[in-house]
Design an enzyme around this catalytic site. Structure first.
Site, PDB file in Angstrom:
ATOM      1  CB  ALA A  59      -0.876  -0.008   1.238  1.00 25.01           C
ATOM      2  N   GLY A  94       0.689  -5.186   0.864  1.00 25.68           N
ATOM      3  CA  GLY A  94      -0.408  -5.309  -0.104  1.00 25.68           C
ATOM      4  C   GLY A  94       0.058  -5.897  -1.422  1.00 25.68           C
ATOM      5  CD  GLU A 149      -2.372  -8.129   2.430  1.00 24.26           C
ATOM      6  OE1 GLU A 149      -2.101  -6.932   2.182  1.00 24.26           O
ATOM      7  OE2 GLU A 149      -3.078  -8.478   3.371  1.00 24.26           O
ATOM      8  CD  GLU A 163       1.102  -5.730   5.380  1.00 25.38           C
ATOM      9  OE1 GLU A 163       2.047  -6.499   5.653  1.00 25.38           O
ATOM     10  OE2 GLU A 163       0.441  -5.833   4.329  1.00 25.38           O
TER      11      GLU A 163
HETATM   12  C1  LIG Z   1      -4.832   2.163   1.491  1.00 27.32           C
HETATM   13  C2  LIG Z   1      -5.382   1.260   0.479  1.00 27.32           C
HETATM   14  C3  LIG Z   1      -5.701  -0.107   0.888  1.00 27.32           C
HETATM   15  C4  LIG Z   1      -4.553  -0.963   1.146  1.00 27.32           C
HETATM   16  C5  LIG Z   1      -4.987  -2.220   1.790  1.00 27.32           C
HETATM   17  C6  LIG Z   1      -3.914  -3.196   1.894  1.00 27.32           C
HETATM   18  C7  LIG Z   1      -2.998  -2.827   2.968  1.00 27.32           C
HETATM   19  C8  LIG Z   1      -1.776  -3.172   2.860  1.00 27.32           C
HETATM   20  C9  LIG Z   1      -0.847  -2.697   3.891  1.00 27.32           C
HETATM   21  C10 LIG Z   1       0.499  -2.401   3.296  1.00 27.32           C
HETATM   22  O1  LIG Z   1       0.825  -2.798   2.221  1.00 27.32           O
HETATM   23  S1  LIG Z   1       1.479  -1.475   4.266  1.00 27.32           S
HETATM   24  C11 LIG Z   1       2.937  -1.308   3.318  1.00 27.32           C
HETATM   25  C12 LIG Z   1       3.724  -2.541   3.343  1.00 27.32           C
HETATM   26  N1  LIG Z   1       4.967  -2.312   2.663  1.00 27.32           N
HETATM   27  C13 LIG Z   1       6.049  -1.928   3.287  1.00 27.32           C
HETATM   28  O2  LIG Z   1       6.087  -1.817   4.470  1.00 27.32           O
HETATM   29  C14 LIG Z   1       7.246  -1.675   2.432  1.00 27.32           C
HETATM   30  C15 LIG Z   1       7.895  -0.408   2.854  1.00 27.32           C
HETATM   31  N2  LIG Z   1       9.036  -0.130   2.023  1.00 27.32           N
HETATM   32  C16 LIG Z   1      10.223  -0.724   2.205  1.00 27.32           C
HETATM   33  O3  LIG Z   1      10.416  -1.566   3.029  1.00 27.32           O
HETATM   34  C17 LIG Z   1      11.325  -0.284   1.299  1.00 27.32           C
HETATM   35  O4  LIG Z   1      11.028   1.001   0.877  1.00 27.32           O
HETATM   36  C18 LIG Z   1      11.520  -1.190   0.088  1.00 27.32           C
HETATM   37  C19 LIG Z   1      10.215  -1.412  -0.648  1.00 27.32           C
HETATM   38  C20 LIG Z   1      12.082  -2.547   0.537  1.00 27.32           C
HETATM   39  C21 LIG Z   1      12.506  -0.522  -0.884  1.00 27.32           C
HETATM   40  O5  LIG Z   1      13.690  -0.209  -0.175  1.00 27.32           O
HETATM   41  P1  LIG Z   1      14.777   0.743  -0.826  1.00 27.32           P
HETATM   42  O6  LIG Z   1      15.898   0.819   0.143  1.00 27.32           O
HETATM   43  O7  LIG Z   1      15.063   0.300  -2.192  1.00 27.32           O
HETATM   44  O8  LIG Z   1      14.101   2.172  -0.969  1.00 27.32           O
HETATM   45  P2  LIG Z   1      13.575   3.159   0.142  1.00 27.32           P
HETATM   46  O9  LIG Z   1      14.554   4.252   0.283  1.00 27.32           O
HETATM   47  O10 LIG Z   1      13.172   2.445   1.354  1.00 27.32           O
HETATM   48  O11 LIG Z   1      12.259   3.712  -0.539  1.00 27.32           O
HETATM   49  C22 LIG Z   1      12.324   4.501  -1.721  1.00 27.32           C
HETATM   50  C23 LIG Z   1      11.216   5.518  -1.656  1.00 27.32           C
HETATM   51  O12 LIG Z   1       9.978   4.846  -1.712  1.00 27.32           O
HETATM   52  C24 LIG Z   1       9.173   5.208  -0.612  1.00 27.32           C
HETATM   53  N3  LIG Z   1       8.363   4.040  -0.255  1.00 27.32           N
HETATM   54  C25 LIG Z   1       8.772   2.793  -0.126  1.00 27.32           C
HETATM   55  N4  LIG Z   1       7.753   1.994   0.138  1.00 27.32           N
HETATM   56  C26 LIG Z   1       6.663   2.771   0.170  1.00 27.32           C
HETATM   57  C27 LIG Z   1       5.285   2.515   0.383  1.00 27.32           C
HETATM   58  N5  LIG Z   1       4.822   1.274   0.626  1.00 27.32           N
HETATM   59  N6  LIG Z   1       4.450   3.543   0.358  1.00 27.32           N
HETATM   60  C28 LIG Z   1       4.882   4.793   0.088  1.00 27.32           C
HETATM   61  N7  LIG Z   1       6.184   5.108  -0.126  1.00 27.32           N
HETATM   62  C29 LIG Z   1       7.045   4.083  -0.088  1.00 27.32           C
HETATM   63  C30 LIG Z   1      10.160   5.583   0.470  1.00 27.32           C
HETATM   64  O13 LIG Z   1       9.555   6.388   1.423  1.00 27.32           O
HETATM   65  C31 LIG Z   1      11.206   6.281  -0.334  1.00 27.32           C
HETATM   66  O14 LIG Z   1      10.695   7.552  -0.592  1.00 27.32           O
HETATM   67  P3  LIG Z   1      11.646   8.788  -0.646  1.00 27.32           P
HETATM   68  O15 LIG Z   1      10.743   9.945  -0.863  1.00 27.32           O
HETATM   69  O16 LIG Z   1      12.587   8.539  -1.768  1.00 27.32           O
HETATM   70  O17 LIG Z   1      12.346   8.841   0.672  1.00 27.32           O
END
Ligand SMILES: CCCCCC/C=C/CC(=O)SCCNC(=O)CCNC(=O)[C@H](O)C(C)(C)COP(=O)(O)OP(=O)(O)OC[C@H]1O[C@@H](n2cnc3c(N)ncnc32)[C@H](O)[C@@H]1OP(=O)(O)O
Length: 947
Positions: free
Chosen positions: A61, A100, A103, A123
């Site tokens: 997400a 997500g 999922e 999550e």
């Molecule tokens: C709301 C609608 C309904 C949804 C219902 C389903 C619910 C699902 C719940 C979820 O999915 S919660 C999210 C779960 N995912 C995560 O926790 C992943 C989080 N991200 C990471 O762990 C890492 O970013 C990565 C994906 C492993 C990539 O790592 P990397 O070192 O390559 O890059 P980063 O520097 O961490 O990230 C780059 C950039 O991207 C932004 N970002 C990463 N993931 C997300 C995200 N899930 N949502 C929004 N933004 C994300 C991060 O903040 C960086 O941004 P920046 O501006 O460049 O700092």
């Protein structure tokens, strides 16, 4: 947001296109829904493949969306359409499938993973649970124990492990998308029912209750007080005991509880704070995206004590060749053996071969002449460090960067003895350096932006969370530690016990209370520091009252404990007793109880009952208060930086977000009110003095006049379209400027950045609205400007994102309004929007930007090329000689009490003249603005007449 293509004549290829991680934002969900509808209704399409652009399937997400009301299509119906469809859908997982995203893959009928892909449900680390069916589907696919482990820890697993567990159907070394396309064609015509995970029965272990109970105990022990893992267990229980649809309902109810919790907000804040810290910025305007790091291929580490050894290991395991230096043969040999052992164990754990060929051990500094960077990690003694730096300066080639691992000494004093002060910086590792994630990169006033960029980048390469900080005694982390430790010992004097204080802190969420932690770190280090600082020991003037030093309250109890040879775990006795030296099981010691009682009666202290609330408030609010001072002093750029330092260096409980975030969650008014209360009770403890209290009654009166004026001003601004759309936009009442122009820590917290006086910021959306004039008034210039600002605002408004969570610190992005052409200044008591003089690219005298730290990265980039000097002007500081801490900095510095003989030297600088205060934004620029008549274009806006 998703690309739809028909490939191989019969396969619909849906590619998620939402960089950087293809998060499932509202447009992406829309696009998936539309693409699936199209694929399912197109008779040519026989199968579907879903993949992600740029080698990343999906990062889950869009966490930023959690901050506001959820818009766009809910995810679950979109995913249910995939599963229910009559055409096989294959997920082609490259890079990552997280949250997500994972999922989404679980709703597909088949999953193909590229061998380097990582999968997981993280999550729980964001304070929520996998609420798009993850808690119901994963147990059905892989069974309760494995699913429980993945869901409650958030661990990412490899593609190979996913294959073993039965999550993916195939792992490929080739392109996952290509493989999935072939796979999809073969799947056409095969029955889909068995592939629909929702129809599977969860394999239920006979000992389900015991299993879930054990998991509950485990998470309670590992993450005490944290809700999300417990909710995850309940959801998984539902997967085992309920039909799918009921389980989904249970999952969604549990999610609803977590979603708006303070813990979820804190944990999501931590996620972004960590990334924000990587985007370092210095007062000079140098920052992460305008400063180029050097490549470091070879390094040297001087000193093979605990810190030095950890640093050598950290460097070598990321492929940097290291020359390790010691002063004596025996120490060198001992160091060599220990480093090799550490590297071998580390390599074994990671399943790689140890990079021993990168190491060289020597007794001679002469061997360092060609290295790219040196990290000095000798004993924490300024004279010794200076000698080392002088010597390095002679030996190393001119371009070698010289870094010190001091935990609080003056980096600039070391720079001063070298021939290259611009190439000197602090790299403050935390003990043990190969384990602890935090690195404070200390920018001295003469450190160049390239030096800081290189240290930050090297930290990242070593897997550290690096935070750029200013050069002041104790830097950020250890400077804040002193008031925290002081409060703990003052509470002992007043009637608390170490056990009580530790329990309150542990109930708050710390893994270890302050006394147990001090016992672990060793009490002798701090004692030595206090002796060297003249706080205790024979040098103290006997006429000095025992409980006062330099007019401030001083608690000698830690010295008394050390005088008895109680140095903590290593001696088997400290604040607690242990069965034997080195033992970790802390037991309350009646001897400490006696010591406290005797002490109190000697000084006539009547012990009182101290509540846990008082313990938490005094220990933690004082921590945040010092954090505010640090921001005020420019020693940290943002509250996030401080929080990250406390999360990664001092084990601050992550679900509380860090000391600054915690203070903002409590409410700054409340924090300040409580500090005021405690300061009244303990006026000889300056650290309890809330930063608001640093003005006198007379000044208060003055300020309140200004307040009225400011409020009138704010009201007059309300309704202006250039104010309204920004959710976090607030006005500053004290500076009368109607809004805050800077992405400043105080704006994050909803407070103005007035020097020494924290004035609540008022959200303009809450102010009564004043109509915007339909036609320009007589004051043409002003109206023109208003319109221009409005246009500019609306042009860039899409980037005015709401804060990550509704009640988290407010983000005021209004600064970006002014980045191009305007800067703001009070001139003759009036608000002035002043057009910035054009940048003369060739002229070296081009005035620096008003606040480069607040500029947006893209725009800053080109400008800074012209304006940022190679040798940056470091943060302002009044550095006084700092007492040493310990060789094992960081955690061991818990024992260290810093003497702050020259802090708070300028608290009487309160600005009372209605002009911007010292250090405030619009006093920092050195351009023509200081003399309004000289500015190139001036537009004075008299707000009263404008609106
Ligand atoms: C709301 C609608 C309904 C949804 C219902 C389903 C619910 C699902 C719940 C979820 O999915 S919660 C999210 C779960 N995912 C995560 O926790 C992943 C989080 N991200 C990471 O762990 C890492 O970013 C990565 C994906 C492993 C990539 O790592 P990397 O070192 O390559 O890059 P980063 O520097 O961490 O990230 C780059 C950039 O991207 C932004 N970002 C990463 N993931 C997300 C995200 N899930 N949502 C929004 N933004 C994300 C991060 O903040 C960086 O941004 P920046 O501006 O460049 O700092």
């Amino acid at each position: 947001m998703a690309r739809y293509e028909l490939v191989k004549r019969s396969v619909a290829l849906i590619t998620l296109t939402n960089p950087p991680v293809n998060a499932l934002s509202s447009p992406v969900r829309h696009a998936i829904a539309n693409s699936m509808e199209r694929a399912l209704s197109d008779p040519k399409v026989r199968a579907v493949v879903i993949c992600g652009e740029n080698g990343r399937f999906c990062g889950g997400a869009d966490i930023r969306e959690f901050a506001g009301p959820l818009r766009g299509p809910p995810l679950i119906p979109v995913l249910e359409a995939i599963e229910a469809g009559d055409k096989p859908v294959v997920a082609a997982i490259e890079g990552m499938a997280l949250g997500g995203g994972f999922e989404l893959a679980l709703f597909c009928h088949y999953r193909i993973a590229q061998s380097k892909a990582r999968l997981g449900l993280p999550e729980v680390t964001l304070g929520i649970l996998p609420a798009a069916g993850g808690t119901q589907r994963l147990p059905r696919l892989i069974g309760i124990p494995a699913a429980l482990e993945m869901i409650t820890t958030g661990r990412h697993i490899s593609a190979q492990e996913a294959l073993k567990l039965g999550i993916v159907d195939q792992v490929t070394d080739q392109n996952a998308c290509e493989t999935a396309l072939e796979f999809a064609l073969k799947a056409v015509g095969k029955p889909l029912s068995p592939r629909r995970v929702s129809t599977l029965t969860t394999p239920c272990p006979p000992d389900l209750d015991a299993l879930l109970e054990a998991a509950t105990m485990q998470v309670k022990k590992k993450t005490p007080g944290v809700m999300a893992p417990l909710a995850c267990i309940q959801a998984v229980r539902a997967a085992a005991t309920m039909p799918y649809s009921k389980g989904m309902k249970q999952e969604s109810e549990l999610m609803a509880t977590l979603f708006n919790s303070g813990q979820a907000r804190a944990l999501q804040y931590c996620f972004f704070a960590q990334r924000t810290a990587g985007k370092w910025t210095l007062p000079s305007g140098a920052q992460w995206n305008n400063s180029k790091p050097r490549e470091i291929r070879s390094a040297a580490v001087i000193g093979l004590g605990t810190m030095g050894r950890g640093i050598v290991v950290s460097l070598a395991r990321v492929g940097i060749s290291v020359i390790a230096v010691e002063s004596e043969k025996k120490l060198l040999e001992n160091g060599r053996q220990m480093v090799i052992g550490m590297l071998e164990r580390d390599a074994k754990r990671r399943g790689v071969s140890a990079s021993l060929n990168l190491l060289k051990f020597t007794l001679s500094l002469q061997d360092l002449k060609d290295v790219d960077l040196v990290i000095e990690a000798v004993f924490e003694d300024m004279a010794l460090k200076k000698r080392v730096f002088q010597e390095l300066s002679k030996v190393c080639r001119p371009g070698t960067l010289l870094c010190t691992n001091t935990s609080g000494l003056d980096v600039d004093a070391l720079a001063g003895v070298t021939d290259r002060p611009h190439l000197v910086a602090g790299m403050h590792f935390f003990s043990p350096a190969h384990v602890m994630k935090l690195l404070e990169v200390v920018c001295g006033p003469r450190s160049s932006s390239e030096t800081i960029a290189t240290a930050m980048s090297l930290g990242k390469k070593m897997g550290k969370v690096s935070v750029a900080v200013g050069n002041c005694p104790g830097f950020v982390g250890n400077r804040m530690l002193k008031p925290y430790l002081d409060q703990a010992t003052f509470l002992l004097e007043e009637g608390a016990t170490p056990e009580q204080i530790d329990k309150a802190l542990e109930d708050f969420g710390f893994a270890m209370g302050v006394f147990r932690m001090s016992d672990l770190a060793g009490l002798d280090v701090g004692w030595r520091v206090r002796k060297e600082s003249g706080l205790t020991g024979p040098d103290v003037d006997p006429k000095n009252p025992p409980r006062k030093r330099q007019g401030r309250r001083y608690c000698p109890i830690p010295d008394m404990v050390c005088e008895q040879g109680r140095f903590g775990q290593k001696t088997g006795r400290g604040w607690y007793k242990y069965d034997k030296p080195g033992d970790t099981n802390a037991k309350p010691d009646p001897l400490i109880q006696n010591l406290l009682e005797t002490y109190r009666s000697r000084y006539g202290i009547q012990p009182r009952n101290i509540s846990d609330q008082e313990i938490i408030e005094r220990c933690l609010f004082v921590l945040a208060n010092e954090g505010f001072r640090i921001l005020e002093d420019g020693m940290a750029a943002r509250p996030e930086d401080i929080d990250v330092i406390y999360l990664f260096g001092y084990a601050f409980p992550r679900h509380r977000g860090g000391p600054m975030f915690y203070a903002s969650m409590v409410g700054l008014e409340r924090v300040l009110e409580r500090l005021e209360h405690y300061h009244q009770a303990h006026p000889d403890v300056p650290h309890l003095e809330p930063i608001t209290m640093a003005y006198t009654g007379a000044q208060k009166a003055l300020k309140s006049d200004k307040l009225d004026e400011a409020q009138a001003l704010a009201k007059s601004c309300a309704g202006r379209p250039d104010f309204l759309p920004c959710d976090g936009l607030s006005i500053c009442a004290t500076h009368s400027h109607g809004k805050c122009f800077k992405l400043h820590w105080c704006c994050h917290l909803g407070w103005c950045h007035c020097k020494y006086v924290y004035q609540p910021m008022t959200n303009v959306a809450q102010l009564p609205s004043t109509p915007v004039p339909a036609a320009p008034s007589d004051c043409t210039d002003t109206i023109d400007l208003s319109i221009s600002l409005t246009e500019r605002f609306l042009r860039i408004s899409p980037c005015f994102l709401p804060p990550p969570c509704p009640e988290s610190p407010k983000y005021c992005n209004i600064a970006e309004l002014f980045i191009d052409d305007y800067i703001v200044k009070r001139i003759n008591g009036k608000m002035c929007y002043v057009q910035r003089p054009p940048i003369h690219t060739e002229a070296p005298s081009t005035p620096p930007q008003i606040n480069p730290a607040s500029l947006t990265p893209q725009k800053q980039h080109t400008e800074d090329k012209q304006t940022v000097e190679e040798t940056v002007k470091g943060p302002k500081m009044g550095h006084c000689s700092s007492p040493s801490s310990s060789e094992d900095s960081g955690i061991n510095a818990l024992g260290g009490h810093y003497l702050e003989s020259c802090e708070e030297e300028s608290e009487d600088e309160l600005s009372t003249d209605g002009h911007s205060s010292p250090g405030s934004l619009w006093d920092q620029d050195e351009c023509t603005l200081l003399s309004p008549s000289k500015s190139i274009v001036e537009i004075i806006e008299n707000i009263e007449t404008t609106v």
